[in-house]
Design a protein around this motif. Structure first.
Motif, PDB file in Angstrom:
ATOM      1  N   SER A 121       0.838  -1.198   0.000  1.00 20.45           N
ATOM      2  CA  SER A 121       0.000   0.000   0.000  1.00 20.45           C
ATOM      3  C   SER A 121       0.874   1.251   0.000  1.00 20.45           C
ATOM      4  CB  SER A 121      -0.915   0.018   1.221  1.00 20.45           C
ATOM      5  OG  SER A 121      -1.847  -1.039   1.148  1.00 20.45           O
TER       6      SER A 121
ATOM      7  N   ASP B  86      -4.319   3.178  -4.265  1.00 13.09           N
ATOM      8  CA  ASP B  86      -3.382   3.039  -3.145  1.00 13.09           C
ATOM      9  C   ASP B  86      -2.498   1.798  -3.284  1.00 13.09           C
ATOM     10  OD1 ASP B  86      -2.463   4.036  -0.539  1.00 13.09           O
ATOM     11  OD2 ASP B  86      -3.285   2.150   0.250  1.00 13.09           O
ATOM     12  N   SER B  87      -2.739   1.007  -4.318  1.00  9.39           N
ATOM     13  CA  SER B  87      -1.979  -0.227  -4.493  1.00  9.39           C
ATOM     14  C   SER B  87      -0.751   0.009  -5.368  1.00  9.39           C
ATOM     15  CB  SER B  87      -2.851  -1.314  -5.136  1.00  9.39           C
ATOM     16  OG  SER B  87      -3.900  -1.682  -4.266  1.00  9.39           O
TER      17      SER B  87
END
Length: 472
Positions: A259, A324-325
């Motif tokens: 993340s 967010d990855s």
């Protein structure tokens, strides 16, 4: 404390060798390697070490190289130590690989040393690099450009191919080694290539170090202290990066995932270290990753303006950021457009691009109750339609430019692209997601996302089409 005692103490304190170990000693025939073999020979009776000498004739210097091989073999025989000598045509290997001379020689030399280690079931390979070599290495790396890890220099103990490379002389200066040879009357060879300034290390040793020592007579000692301090700090930083990797990074079949937010909270030094750690994990030895490349990747992860991007690292790997990855993964070919007709008589339809299969069932309304097949909720993997209201034939296909849908419960239509964005579906997955479309091109269902208002099941429905999407 004489050199013999210093080396024995160093080996014991740093656990370079254990009682009864088998060890291969790399012997070039020069004073450093002769002294190393001699000291280990003197200590071997006390520690029950099983020694084997190994020498490589690189065929760079003709008769001089041949005489060194004979010298090493005779020396080992004199001390009752088994000796393996390899004659390797390194010039031919250079022509074949286009490597520079020193890199090519090192590759073939270490290849041979590991083969000898396997032959003698040796746990360790002993190398005669000393403190002056270490100082030269640090200075060479500074001149060429290096990061903190490069300033650690050579390691006293390092694992390579399940064998430990040990350097018992790494804190010993050459003057002490030569004094040991003089004390014991040890003969050795002089490598004439050590005087050739065409090699960068020789330029450093013969020209640069003497010049710099005119400003600091203790320069080799200073550089060695720097290496020792940087080793401790490097160990700490590496430990912190590995802890984050263990706690926050998920290993996938094609790469790794973490993340963005936890990464952004790391100190910049740890961010850089983590990127290098990940790249080393994915492709150790494939390519040297420089500071500029690391910074490019780090800034791509941290920038606020773009939520989704793909950045090639090299021909093998890429960075993919999707909201967010963050993924570091093997490069892959994009999923191509696909379309498969839905035959109602078939029980299932495989969709290889999505890794899914569509289960198809036609039934009468009396076989089911209305409350078990309402319009699907967004996360449902199955859908129900009034078959008599559908425009047949149906098709399952990938998205296409301009696709729109009339979602159930909303007025008007909405772009499929916008629906993917609203649902934060990663761009890399969007082309694989199947859409169920009727004969007029109307999008009826996006499995797991939305159901259209077309052909809903109600109390007067006579024939129900039930579809379910599952992995295969």
């Amino acid at each position: 404390m004489n050199l013999l005692e210093q080396v024995e103490r160093r080996i014991k304190e740093h656990k370079l060798l254990a009682q009864g170990d088998a060890v291969v000693v790399a012997v070039s025939g020069g004073p450093d390697s002769v002294a190393l073999l001699h000291i280990l020979f003197l200590l071997s009776e006390r520690h029950d070490w099983k020694l084997a000498a190994a020498h490589v004739n690189h065929q760079f210097r003709g008769e001089e190289s041949d005489s060194e091989a004979v010298f090493v073999a005779n020396l080992a025989q004199k001390w009752g130590i088994p000796c393996e000598v390899a004659k390797i045509d390194v010039p031919a290997y250079i022509e074949q690989t286009s490597l520079n001379a020193q890199t090519a020689a090192r590759e073939k030399r270490y290849e041979f040393l590991h083969a000898v280690a396997r032959q003698y079931s040796a746990k360790s390979i002993a190398l005669a690099h000393h403190a002056d070599d270490q100082a030269e290495t640090i200075l060479m790396r500074l001149i060429r450009g290096t990061g903190p890890s490069g300033l650690t220099g050579m390691q006293e103990l390092r694992q390579e191919k399940k064998v430990e490379l040990i350097r018992p002389f790494l804190r010993i200066y050459k003057s002490d080694i030569e004094q040991h040879c003089l004390q014991y009357g040890l003969s050795f060879c002089r490598d004439s290539s050590n005087e050739l300034r065409k090699y960068f290390r020789n330029q450093i040793r013969l020209d640069v170090m003497p010049l710099l020592r005119s400003y600091n007579d203790q320069l080799p000692e200073s550089l060695n202290r720097l290496a020792e301090m940087m080793q401790a700090e490097d160990d700490y930083m590496e430990s912190a990066a590995r802890q984050f990797f263990t706690e926050q990074v998920t290993i996938e079949s094609r790469g790794v995932l973490f993340s963005r937010q936890p990464f952004a909270r790391l100190h910049v030094a740890l961010q850089r270290r983590l990127i290098k750690l990940i790249l080393d994990y994915l492709a150790s030895g494939v390519e040297k990753i420089d500071f500029t490349r690391v910074e490019l990747l780090r800034n791509a992860i941290l920038q606020e303006q773009t939520s989704n991007l793909k950045l090639d690292i090299n021909e093998h790997f890429c960075l993919v950021r999707e909201y967010d990855s963050i993924r570091f993964q093997a490069s892959q070919t994009a999923v191509g457009a696909y379309a498969y007709p839905i035959v109602l008589e078939d029980a299932e339809l495989r969709i290889p691009e999505a890794g899914m299969k569509l289960i198809i069932k036609e039934c009468g309304s009396k076989e089911m109750t209305v409350d078990v097949f309402p319009v699907s909720t967004p996360l449902d993997s199955e859908a129900f339609f009034d078959l008599d209201q559908l425009e047949l034939p149906l098709v399952v296909r990938s998205r296409a430019a301009g696709d729109r849908m009339q979602p159930y419960g909303l007025n008007g239509t909405k772009k499929v692209k916008d629906m993917f964005i609203d649902a934060k579906i990663p761009p890399s997955q969007r082309d694989a997601i199947p859409l169920i479309v009727d004969a007029k091109g109307q999008v009826l269902w996006i499995p797991g996302l939305r159901h259209s208002k077309h052909a809903p099941v109600h109390t007067e429905t006579m024939h129900v089409l039930h579809m379910k999407l599952i992995p295969y």
